[in-house]
Design a protein around this motif. Sequence first.
Motif, mmCIF file in Angstrom:
data_model
loop_
_atom_site.group_PDB
_atom_site.id
_atom_site.type_symbol
_atom_site.label_atom_id
_atom_site.label_comp_id
_atom_site.label_asym_id
_atom_site.label_seq_id
_atom_site.Cartn_x
_atom_site.Cartn_y
_atom_site.Cartn_z
ATOM 1 N N GLU A 1 0.841 -1.200 0.000
ATOM 2 C CA GLU A 1 0.000 0.000 0.000
ATOM 3 C C GLU A 1 0.876 1.251 0.000
ATOM 4 O O GLU A 1 2.005 1.205 0.463
ATOM 5 C CB GLU A 1 -0.873 0.014 1.262
ATOM 6 N N GLU A 2 0.306 2.356 -0.464
ATOM 7 C CA GLU A 2 1.067 3.608 -0.445
ATOM 8 C C GLU A 2 1.328 4.045 1.001
ATOM 9 O O GLU A 2 0.432 3.992 1.852
ATOM 10 C CB GLU A 2 0.299 4.720 -1.168
ATOM 11 N N SER A 3 2.564 4.475 1.277
ATOM 12 C CA SER A 3 2.899 4.891 2.647
ATOM 13 C C SER A 3 2.470 6.339 2.887
ATOM 14 O O SER A 3 2.301 7.123 1.950
ATOM 15 C CB SER A 3 4.408 4.778 2.876
ATOM 16 N N PHE A 4 2.356 6.667 4.154
ATOM 17 C CA PHE A 4 2.027 8.037 4.527
ATOM 18 C C PHE A 4 3.087 8.998 3.984
ATOM 19 O O PHE A 4 2.766 10.059 3.448
ATOM 20 C CB PHE A 4 1.936 8.164 6.057
ATOM 21 N N THR A 5 4.356 8.622 4.112
ATOM 22 C CA THR A 5 5.448 9.504 3.671
ATOM 23 C C THR A 5 5.309 9.811 2.194
ATOM 24 O O THR A 5 5.440 10.970 1.765
ATOM 25 C CB THR A 5 6.819 8.835 3.938
ATOM 26 N N LEU B 1 4.524 13.498 0.650
ATOM 27 C CA LEU B 1 5.522 14.017 -0.287
ATOM 28 C C LEU B 1 4.836 14.434 -1.597
ATOM 29 O O LEU B 1 5.068 15.527 -2.121
ATOM 30 C CB LEU B 1 6.538 12.905 -0.549
ATOM 31 N N ARG B 2 3.964 13.587 -2.079
ATOM 32 C CA ARG B 2 3.221 13.919 -3.311
ATOM 33 C C ARG B 2 2.394 15.185 -3.102
ATOM 34 O O ARG B 2 2.326 16.057 -3.950
ATOM 35 C CB ARG B 2 2.260 12.771 -3.682
ATOM 36 N N HIS B 3 1.775 15.270 -1.912
ATOM 37 C CA HIS B 3 0.939 16.428 -1.604
ATOM 38 C C HIS B 3 1.770 17.714 -1.627
ATOM 39 O O HIS B 3 1.389 18.710 -2.244
ATOM 40 C CB HIS B 3 0.289 16.242 -0.232
ATOM 41 N N GLN B 4 2.937 17.666 -0.958
ATOM 42 C CA GLN B 4 3.783 18.861 -0.884
ATOM 43 C C GLN B 4 4.282 19.258 -2.276
ATOM 44 O O GLN B 4 4.303 20.441 -2.616
ATOM 45 C CB GLN B 4 4.978 18.616 0.047
ATOM 46 N N GLU B 5 4.655 18.272 -3.064
ATOM 47 C CA GLU B 5 5.190 18.577 -4.397
ATOM 48 C C GLU B 5 4.090 19.139 -5.305
ATOM 49 O O GLU B 5 4.294 20.097 -6.028
ATOM 50 C CB GLU B 5 5.839 17.329 -5.000
ATOM 51 N N LYS B 6 2.914 18.557 -5.201
ATOM 52 C CA LYS B 6 1.785 19.022 -6.021
ATOM 53 C C LYS B 6 1.481 20.498 -5.742
ATOM 54 O O LYS B 6 1.104 21.256 -6.621
ATOM 55 C CB LYS B 6 0.569 18.159 -5.686
ATOM 56 N N HIS B 7 1.631 20.900 -4.467
ATOM 57 C CA HIS B 7 1.306 22.278 -4.099
ATOM 58 C C HIS B 7 2.546 23.170 -4.002
ATOM 59 O O HIS B 7 2.474 24.254 -3.422
ATOM 60 C CB HIS B 7 0.539 22.277 -2.774
ATOM 61 N N ASN B 8 3.653 22.689 -4.565
ATOM 62 C CA ASN B 8 4.907 23.460 -4.537
ATOM 63 C C ASN B 8 5.312 23.898 -3.144
ATOM 64 O O ASN B 8 5.658 25.053 -2.901
ATOM 65 C CB ASN B 8 4.793 24.721 -5.410
ATOM 66 N N THR C 1 7.415 23.254 0.685
ATOM 67 C CA THR C 1 8.723 22.784 1.181
ATOM 68 C C THR C 1 8.575 21.422 1.864
ATOM 69 O O THR C 1 7.464 20.913 2.013
ATOM 70 C CB THR C 1 9.267 23.764 2.241
ATOM 71 N N TYR C 2 9.724 20.910 2.323
ATOM 72 C CA TYR C 2 9.683 19.631 3.031
ATOM 73 C C TYR C 2 9.594 19.822 4.551
ATOM 74 O O TYR C 2 9.607 18.860 5.299
ATOM 75 C CB TYR C 2 10.917 18.780 2.692
ATOM 76 N N HIS C 3 9.520 21.070 4.994
ATOM 77 C CA HIS C 3 9.483 21.298 6.449
ATOM 78 C C HIS C 3 8.305 20.578 7.099
ATOM 79 O O HIS C 3 8.409 20.023 8.189
ATOM 80 C CB HIS C 3 9.383 22.794 6.759
ATOM 81 N N PHE C 4 7.181 20.606 6.400
ATOM 82 C CA PHE C 4 5.979 19.985 6.956
ATOM 83 C C PHE C 4 6.159 18.468 7.111
ATOM 84 O O PHE C 4 5.655 17.860 8.048
ATOM 85 C CB PHE C 4 4.774 20.305 6.053
ATOM 86 N N LEU C 5 6.904 17.905 6.182
ATOM 87 C CA LEU C 5 7.208 16.470 6.229
ATOM 88 C C LEU C 5 7.989 16.132 7.509
ATOM 89 O O LEU C 5 7.733 15.116 8.166
ATOM 90 C CB LEU C 5 8.060 16.143 5.015
ATOM 91 N N VAL C 6 8.934 17.003 7.834
ATOM 92 C CA VAL C 6 9.751 16.796 9.034
ATOM 93 C C VAL C 6 8.860 16.855 10.280
ATOM 94 O O VAL C 6 8.967 16.029 11.199
ATOM 95 C CB VAL C 6 10.880 17.859 9.110
ATOM 96 N N LEU C 7 7.947 17.818 10.279
ATOM 97 C CA LEU C 7 7.039 17.958 11.417
ATOM 98 C C LEU C 7 6.138 16.726 11.547
ATOM 99 O O LEU C 7 5.948 16.174 12.639
ATOM 100 C CB LEU C 7 6.185 19.221 11.245
ATOM 101 N N MET C 8 5.600 16.269 10.418
ATOM 102 C CA MET C 8 4.713 15.106 10.458
ATOM 103 C C MET C 8 5.472 13.862 10.929
ATOM 104 O O MET C 8 4.946 13.040 11.663
ATOM 105 C CB MET C 8 4.090 14.836 9.083
ATOM 106 N N SER D 1 -7.659 20.059 1.225
ATOM 107 C CA SER D 1 -7.212 18.843 0.531
ATOM 108 C C SER D 1 -7.795 17.559 1.114
ATOM 109 O O SER D 1 -7.315 16.475 0.816
ATOM 110 C CB SER D 1 -5.681 18.749 0.564
ATOM 111 N N GLY D 2 -8.789 17.699 1.967
ATOM 112 C CA GLY D 2 -9.503 16.512 2.435
ATOM 113 C C GLY D 2 -8.998 15.925 3.736
ATOM 114 O O GLY D 2 -7.976 16.342 4.289
ATOM 115 N N THR D 3 -9.769 14.965 4.208
ATOM 116 C CA THR D 3 -9.454 14.228 5.441
ATOM 117 C C THR D 3 -9.132 12.803 5.043
ATOM 118 O O THR D 3 -9.897 12.174 4.311
ATOM 119 C CB THR D 3 -10.670 14.273 6.391
ATOM 120 N N TRP D 4 -7.997 12.317 5.536
ATOM 121 C CA TRP D 4 -7.477 11.019 5.080
ATOM 122 C C TRP D 4 -7.232 10.106 6.260
ATOM 123 O O TRP D 4 -6.706 10.543 7.287
ATOM 124 C CB TRP D 4 -6.163 11.225 4.306
#
Length: 326
Positions: A4-8, A12-19, A21-28, A170-173
């Motif tokens: 299955e697709e991972s959360f990471t 990552l796809r979400h951040q790239e789609k909306h241009n 940064t990766y800071h949010f990824l670090v926080l998550m 962008s929805g609830t997942w």
Amino acid sequence: MLFEESFTNFILRHQEKHNRTYHFLVLMDALISAAKHIQHYYLTGALRGNLGLVGEVNIQGEDVMRMDQIAHEITIHYLRSTGRVIHAVSEEAEEIIEMDTKGGRYFVYFDPLDGSSNVSHGLPVGFLFGIAKRNLDGPEDGHLRAGKDYRAAGMFVIPTGTFTLALLDSGTWRFHIDETMNFVKPFRMMLPENSKTWELSFNEANRCTFSERVQNWIAQKERKYAFRYLGALAGDFHRILSNGGMFMYPAIVNHPKPEKNRPQGKLRLMYEAAVVAFMCREAGGDAVDETGTPILEIQPENHHQRTALYVGSNPLVEEIAQILRS
Ligand code: AFP
């Protein structure tokens, strides 16, 4: 084999789609590490005799720490280590916790162990969080943000291995933990429109302490919907997101002992009510307080502010809001 697709990957796809940064990824990543750590402690705590009360001594002769205090310390550790958090507000700390006031980008409001009365039974508890972002373009604009200014909000239901995250516009997942302890399989949650599965969730023991109009409204609905109540907001709201209906914690205004009234409600605005209201809005629902004001519009005046809460499917929230506003 099915992978299955991972959360990471999802984020990552979400951040790239909306241009973004990766800071949010670090926080998550930090929040997920904290949740896994808390879950591990919770799962093994009963065995080690660590889920008791403060002041007790466990079987190893160590002082027992309250589970919610442990969850708080774990979360603070991971948030601080990101270098991306300016301030954190925790249910478990009186004061606002300063972190990286210069380099940080985010404000995080959290309750690391919500529903603590479930702990001694090994039943589900929640880890709820809301995230707002610093004003990057101008002078700092304060750290007490209304829910409408959150960028994301989410909850872990511990120890069930489920994680729900809402991203602004962008929805609830929903995600599930897999055998490698990774959250996987993003599934978009939308409140069901068909009322067949809807439920009402509230503390029935408090019913006669609600305002008369709320009691009357419940009386009209009691034959129509099943009542469910776990006593941990994350777990109760998790059901509402899947089945539809409404969770409510109304103001207590008719308590036989007037000193026990809670006209402001019981739940905390910033890390309970606004968090589920944000997730609910992204899933097509709504949330209001005892005056029928949308929860996401309430500007907090202090970080531990309380509120009444009605959250769930639009038609029910709209119906009760009209009654509360009249
Ligand atoms: P605790 O964390 O103090 O147990 O409170 C849990 C909570 O804030 C929320 O998760 C529940 O929905 C609600 O309170 C339960 O409150 P009651 O025990 O009064 O029904």
